[in-house]
Design an enzyme around this catalytic site. Structure first.
Site: not given
Ligand code: 13P
Ligand code: ZN
Length: 272
Positions: A116, A139, A141, A169, A210
Site C-alpha cells: 500500500e 492503515h 482492519h 467524544e 476493507h
Molecule cells: P501489506 O502486507 O503489503 O502491508 O498489505 C497488508 C494490507 O493490509 C493490504 O491492504
Molecule cells: Zn489492508
C-alpha cells in the site's frame, strides 16, 4: 553512531504495531504504517550516504524527494515487529527522481515496503499540503468499523454522522469527518490516488469492506483517530445487534453544542 534498535522511532513502531495487533485490527500481515522522519534524527543512527539498495516506487513521489520514512514491510505480521524490527520494518528515503526509494536500513530478508506504499505516499503528499506538521499514515482492519461497512451506507456524510451520534467524544476527535471509498482493489496506484483525493479533506478514510486509514502529526494522533472511530462503530454494531429501537441519540443541536464547547469546527454539511 547510536544503535538503531534503540532509536525512539523504532521503539514507537514496535509498540504501536504490537498494540494494534492485540486490538485484533491487524490479522496476519493486515495493516501498514509509514512514519516520516527528519534527516537529523535518522543521521544519529545511520550513515545516510550508505544506500543498501534501491526499490522502485511505481509512481511519481517527487513531492517527497529527500524525505525519510520508516515503513512496515509487505507481507509482514504486526505481531512480529517487536521481536525482529530489522526484517519487518525498513527506513527509506525518496530519491531525487521521485520514482526510486533508497533503502537505508531494514527489510533484512530482501523484502520491501508495504504493497500500500502508493496510498501511503500519496496520502502523505495530500496531508502535508493541508498541514505541514503531518507525519504519520496508518492503515488497519478494525473489526467493528469493517462490520459496519456491511450494514451502513458507504457515504462520507452519512457514515460520519452515524458515528458522531454514538459517542460524545467523536465530534471533538473528528469534527472534520471521515471520507469513505467504495470497495476497490487494493495495493495499486488507483486506490492510492482515490485515497489521496479524500485526504485533501479528511484525516480519516474508510476503504469500503476493507479497512481504514488514519493520519496525523504523530503516531498517537493517527492511532487515536482510528481508535475513536472503532469505539463508535462498536457501539453502533452493539446497538444494531440488539434489534431494539433506539430511544435516544445525540441530535444535531447537541452535536453543535459539543463543537461550540470544544471550539472545533464541525463539517456543517454532515449534520444531516
Ligand atoms: P501489506 O502486507 O503489503 O502491508 O498489505 C497488508 C494490507 O493490509 C493490504 O491492504
Ligand atoms: Zn489492508
Amino acid at each position: 553512531m547510536k544503535n538503531i534498535l534503540e532509536a525512539p522511532f523504532v521503539e514507537e513502531m514496535k509498540d504501536i504495531t504490537f498494540n494494534m495487533y492485540t486490538q485484533g485490527w491487524d490479522e496476519r500481515n493486515g495493516g501498514n504504517i509509514s512514519y516520516m522522519l527528519e534527516e537529523a534524527e535518522v543521521a544519529e543512527y545511520l550513515d545516510v550516504n550508505k544506500v543498501i539498495r534501491t526499490i522502485p516506487t511505481g509512481f511519481d513521489a517527487s513531492y517527497l524527494k529527500g524525505r525519510y520514512f520508516i515503513v512496515t514491510g509487505t507481507g509482514k505480521y504486526f505481531k512480529n515487529v517487536t521481536k525482529d524490527p530489522e526484517t519487518n520494518l525498513g527506513i527509506i528515503r525518496i530519491a531525487e527522481d521521485g520514482t526510486t526509494a533508497e533503502l537505508l536500513w531494514g527489510y533484512a530478508d530482501g523484502g520491501k515496503f508495504t504493497s500500500e506504499f502508493p496510498a501511503h505516499m500519496m496520502s502523505h503528499i495530500a496531508r502535508l499540503k493541508q498541514d505541514p506538521n503531518h507525519r504519520v499514515v496508518m492503515h488497519c482492519h478494525p473489526t467493528n468499523t469493517l462490520a459496519m461497512n456491511f450494514v451502513h451506507e458507504l457515504d462520507d456524510a452519512k457514515f460520519t454522522h452515524s458515528l458522531w451520534q454514538m459517542c460524545t467524544e467523536c465530534m471533538v476527535v473528528f469534527p472534520d469527518g471521515i471520507g469513505v471509498l467504495p470497495w476497490m482493489l487494493c495495493g495499486n496506484n488507483e486506490i492510492g490516488e482515490a485515497t489521496a483525493k479524500k485526504m485533501e479533506e479528511f484525516r480519516l478514510v474508510v476503504w469500503g469492506l476493507h479497512g481504514i486509514y488514519g493520519t496525523g502529526k504523530d503516531i498517537d494522533e493517527a492511532f487515536g483517530l482510528i481508535e475513536t472511530v472503532e469505539k463508535a462503530a462498536q457501539l453502533y454494531m452493539l446497538v444494531a445487534s440488539t434489534g431494539m429501537p433506539r430511544l435516544n441519540t445525540i441530535n444535531n443541536d447537541q452535536l453543535r453544542v459539543i463543537a461550540d464547547a470544544f471550539k472545533v469546527k464541525a463539517r456543517e454539511d454532515f449534520l444531516i
